[in-house]
Structure formats: structure tokens, C-alpha cells
Scaffold this active site. Structure first.
Site, PDB file in Angstrom:
ATOM      1  N   ASP A 122       0.625  -0.743  -0.105  1.00  0.00           N
ATOM      2  CA  ASP A 122      -0.092   0.297  -0.713  1.00  0.00           C
ATOM      3  C   ASP A 122       1.094   1.945   0.116  1.00  0.00           C
ATOM      4  OD1 ASP A 122      -2.753  -1.127  -0.105  1.00  0.00           O
ATOM      5  OD2 ASP A 122      -2.380  -1.740   1.949  1.00  0.00           O
TER       6      ASP A 122
ATOM      7  N   ASP B  28      -6.806  -3.936  -5.386  1.00  0.00           N
ATOM      8  CA  ASP B  28      -6.614  -2.935  -5.191  1.00  0.00           C
ATOM      9  C   ASP B  28      -5.515  -2.420  -5.599  1.00  0.00           C
ATOM     10  OD1 ASP B  28      -8.658  -4.726  -4.179  1.00  0.00           O
ATOM     11  OD2 ASP B  28      -8.346  -3.588  -1.742  1.00  0.00           O
TER      12      ASP B  28
HETATM   13  N1  GLY Z   1      -7.057  -1.899  -0.025  1.00  0.00           N
HETATM   14  C1  GLY Z   1      -8.477  -2.441   1.053  1.00  0.00           C
HETATM   15  C2  GLY Z   1      -9.684  -1.597   0.712  1.00  0.00           C
HETATM   16  O1  GLY Z   1     -10.219  -0.707  -0.205  1.00  0.00           O
HETATM   17  O2  GLY Z   1     -10.614  -2.107   1.930  1.00  0.00           O
END
Ligand code: GLY
Length: 400
Positions: free
Chosen positions: A115, A177
Site C-alpha cells: 500500500d 486494489d
Molecule cells: N484496500 C483495502 C480496501 O479497499 O478496503
């Protein structure tokens, strides 16, 4: 002759309705941006004496829930502050943006998460773009170096979650994501003359396009690869309703990610894919009239289930960019949906009154339904992408 005049008058009427429609959106966007400034200042002040803490959501006790810098959402509030500085020119926002960005800076060195784009590019990426402060550059470069340590060239993807994270059979989980973190790599590739960063980003995007998507343009949430054969092994969900359902935020991350990859690379296959995803979303029979999705497009109980406002704001921001890259008919369709989303998000029941909602801007998001956590709450990323969408609208349609 009479018929011709009727047609001309009708066309002028239609044009003026259309025009006043967009002016109304702009007026609403500008009014909302004024409120957003107040929300943002109040939030910044509320955590000034909580070193290292970043806003996350509202907890079940009704209080503001914060995170440390390691949580994936830590970069969104610093990013919101940078956007507010960019919009207003008010130095107070810059001071707060520097202070809150500093709170996430240590994450530049972490190799335990994918992330890093969310954490470092929403904060320092925006900070550099807006101020040109060269002190931010090594932080962004280090984050890119950290992120590519998670790339496996055999599989052709950056690992999202580490094996030990949950009690799941996944050897090498890649989630949709993760497309969002590629902007950091594309930008850094150009800035630091590092072709390897772009190579990783493009390979990851291609692998995602190949394996995370179904023929109808919807995406799986998680695809796990076998580390010996490098082949995809499990097609699963984690936060959606079921493995074969279309989790709303996942569709939004994918849309935004492929639009961004087209902008960054100019590669037509990414645009074509983004259009396919957009068409799945905007034509979906269960996308409600106000265009704010239910938390999963296949959630049981629709229409008697919760919306996910974060999916709405991410989709809106992505459509506001995508409409500029497509033909007139599609542009009109995407813009129409984005405008409806803006009208919805700028009013009840989604927009909070200033001084309420623990100073978050939007209400009614869903973080993780199957886990029973963050249900019908504000979320810092719903606010971040909403602010981005408002500014995108203002830049595209405001009088310069
Ligand atoms: N990246 C985690 C979410 O979208 O909850």
C-alpha cells in the site's frame, strides 16, 4: 418553415437546460468545497495533540478512530490537506499537510505492505506536485524501491498480502486494489530515470488484466498464484459478498487504476480495459438511481442493503478523468453518471454538516462487510477521492 423554427427553439431550450445543469453542478461543487475546507481544518485541529495518529473512521463507540502510519489508509488525510492547500492557497493547510505527511514518512522503508502508493504518493506525491519541495523526492524514491521488492517476475505481479496474514490458502495473493499503487511507480520511473519501476508497474497491470477480470468486465477481489508453477490457483474474495460477486470498491479501484495506467503510459489496451470496466459499472442494472453503489453489486437484499460511499467517490473521480479520453457519446454517458454522483455526494444523506460526523466529510461507507467491521461509517479514503473529484470537476468546468 414553422417546423424549422420549432426545432431551433427546442434545440436552444435543450442546450440551455443542459448548460444550466452543468452550471448547477459547478455551483454545488464550489459550495461543497467551502464546507470541505471547514471539515478538513476541524479534523486537523482535532488530532494536533495526538502525535503519529491519522484519521481512519468512526468506531462502534461513536468516537473518532485513528490509525498509526502502518495502516493502509494513513496517507489519505495528509493528501486531503494538500488538495485543500492547492484549492485554497491558504498556508494553514500547507502547515497541516506538512505535519500530517511527516507522520507517515517512515513508511517509505517498509517492505511489508503493497500500500505504499496510497501511503506515500497520496501524501508526499501530492505535496511535491503542489509545492515542488525537493526534500520530498527521496521519500518517494525510497517508497518505490520498497514497493518493487514485492515483485515476483515469474508471476508478473507485486504481492499484495503476505502469506501469514490470514488463515487462507493463498500462497501469493494479488488483489485488485493493488492497481492503485502503480501510479507511484510510473511517476518515479520518469522522475528518477528508472525504467525498472515502470516495467514492474506495466507487468503488474497486464497480469491483473489477464487474471483478475471476468469476461463481463467485473473483477475478482483476490487472485492467488501458485509460487511453484506461477499459475493462478484461487479466484476469491475477501471483502466482497462471494467469490463470484462484484465487490463495489474493487470495481472502483480497478476502474481508477486502469484509467491512471492509460494516462501514465498512453497504452491503448489500458484505455480499452478501463472502458470495459466503466461500462460494467455505469450500465449495471443494480446501480441505483443516485449512482452510489451498494457495497457489492451482487449483495443479497438489494435494494435493502447498505451503500458504499467510498466506492461512489472513487468511481466518480475516475469517470471524471476517463470521460476526457473517450468518444463524445461515451464521454457524455460517463460525465452524466459522475455528475449524478457529485449531486448525490454533495447532499443528504451522504454529506455531513460541518462540525458533525467527527469531522469526516462523507457518511455511509462500508469497509469490510464479511468481517462485520467499518459498516455504514465514514472512511478517510471516501473523503480523499471525493475531494479529488470535486477539484477535478472544478478544474475541468470552472471558469478559468
Ligand atoms: N484496500 C483495502 C480496501 O479497499 O478496503
Amino acid at each position: 418553415m414553422k417546423k424549422k423554427w420549432i426545432i431551433i427553439v427546442f434545440a436552444l431550450f435543450a442546450f440551455s437546460c443542459n448548460n444550466s445543469g452543468s452550471d448547477k453542478t459547478l455551483e454545488l461543487v464550489e459550495n461543497t468545497l467551502e464546507k470541505v475546507q471547514q471539515h478538513t481544518l476541524l479534523m486537523a485541529e482535532s488530532l494536533s495533540d495526538a502525535p503519529g495518529r491519522l484519521p481512519k473512521t468512526i468506531g462502534i463507540d461513536g468516537e473518532l478512530e485513528t490509525s498509526n502510519d502502518r495502516w493502509w489508509t494513513s496517507g489519505f488525510f495528509p493528501g486531503q490537506l494538500w488538495y485543500m492547500y492547492e484549492y485554497s492557497g491558504n498556508e494553514t493547510f500547507k502547515d497541516w499537510a506538512e505535519l500530517y505527511s511527516e507522520r507517515v514518512s517512515n513508511q517509505q522503508f517498509t517492505t511489508e505492505t503493497h500500500d505504499l502508493g496510497f501511503i506515500i504518493f497520496c501524501s508526499y506525491g501530492n505535496g511535491y506536485r503542489i509545492t515542488g519541495n525537493e526534500e520530498f523526492l527521496p521519500i518517494i524514491k525510497n517508497a518505490s524501491e520498497s514497493l518493487i521488492t514485492r515483485f515476483n517476475p515469474e508471476i508478473g505481479a507485486i504481492r499484495s498480502w503476505d502469506r501469514a496474514s490470514w488463515n487462507e490458502p493463498w500462497q501469493y495473493a494479488v488483489i485488485i486494489d493493488n492497481m492503485m499503487n502503480l501510479e507511484l511507480l510510473e511517476w518515479s520511473s520518469r522522475m528518477f530515470n528508472r525504467p525498472d519501476f515502470a516495467e514492474v508497474a506495466r507487468t503488474h497491470a497486464n497480469t491483473s488484466m489477464q487474471y483478475l477480470y471476468r469476461p463481463d468486465g467485473s473483477s475478482y477481489h483476490v487472485v492467488s498464484f501458485d509460487t511453484v508453477s506461477s499459475s493462478p490457483e484461487y479466484f476469491h474474495t475477501h471483502q466482497g459478498y462471494s467469490h463470484e460477486s462484484a465487490w463495489a470498491r474493487g470495481q472502483a479501484w480497478g476502474l481508477y487504476g486502469f484509467v491512471m495506467m492509460y494516462r501514465e503510459t498512453g497504452m491503448p489496451e489500458f484505455l480499452e480495459h478501463a472502458v470495459k470496466i466503466a461500462d460494467f459499472i455505469v450500465n449495471h442494472p443494480r446501480l441505483p438511481e443516485d449512482k452510489i453503489p451498494y457495497w457489492d453489486y451482487d449483495a443479497p437484499g438489494i435494494p435493502n442493503t447498505l451503500r458504499d460511499v467510498s466506492a461512489g467517490s472513487i468511481t466518480c473521480s475516475a469517470l471524471l478523468e476517463l470521460h476526457r479520453y473517450v468518444d463524445e457519446i461515451k464521454a457524455e454517458q460517463y460525465l452524466d453518471v459522475a455528475r449524478k454522483q457529485l449531486h448525490s455526494l454533495c447532499s443528504e444523506p451522504y454529506l455531513a454538516e460541518v462540525g458533525t460526523n467527527r469531522n469526516f466529510i462523507l457518511k455511509h461507507s462500508v469497509g469490510h462487510m464479511p468481517n462485520g467491521s467499518e459498516i455504514d461509517v465514514p472512511l478517510s479514503y471516501a473523503d480523499y477521492y471525493f475531494v479529488e473529484a470535486l477539484i477535478r470537476y472544478k478544474v475541468q468546468f470552472g471558469i478559468q
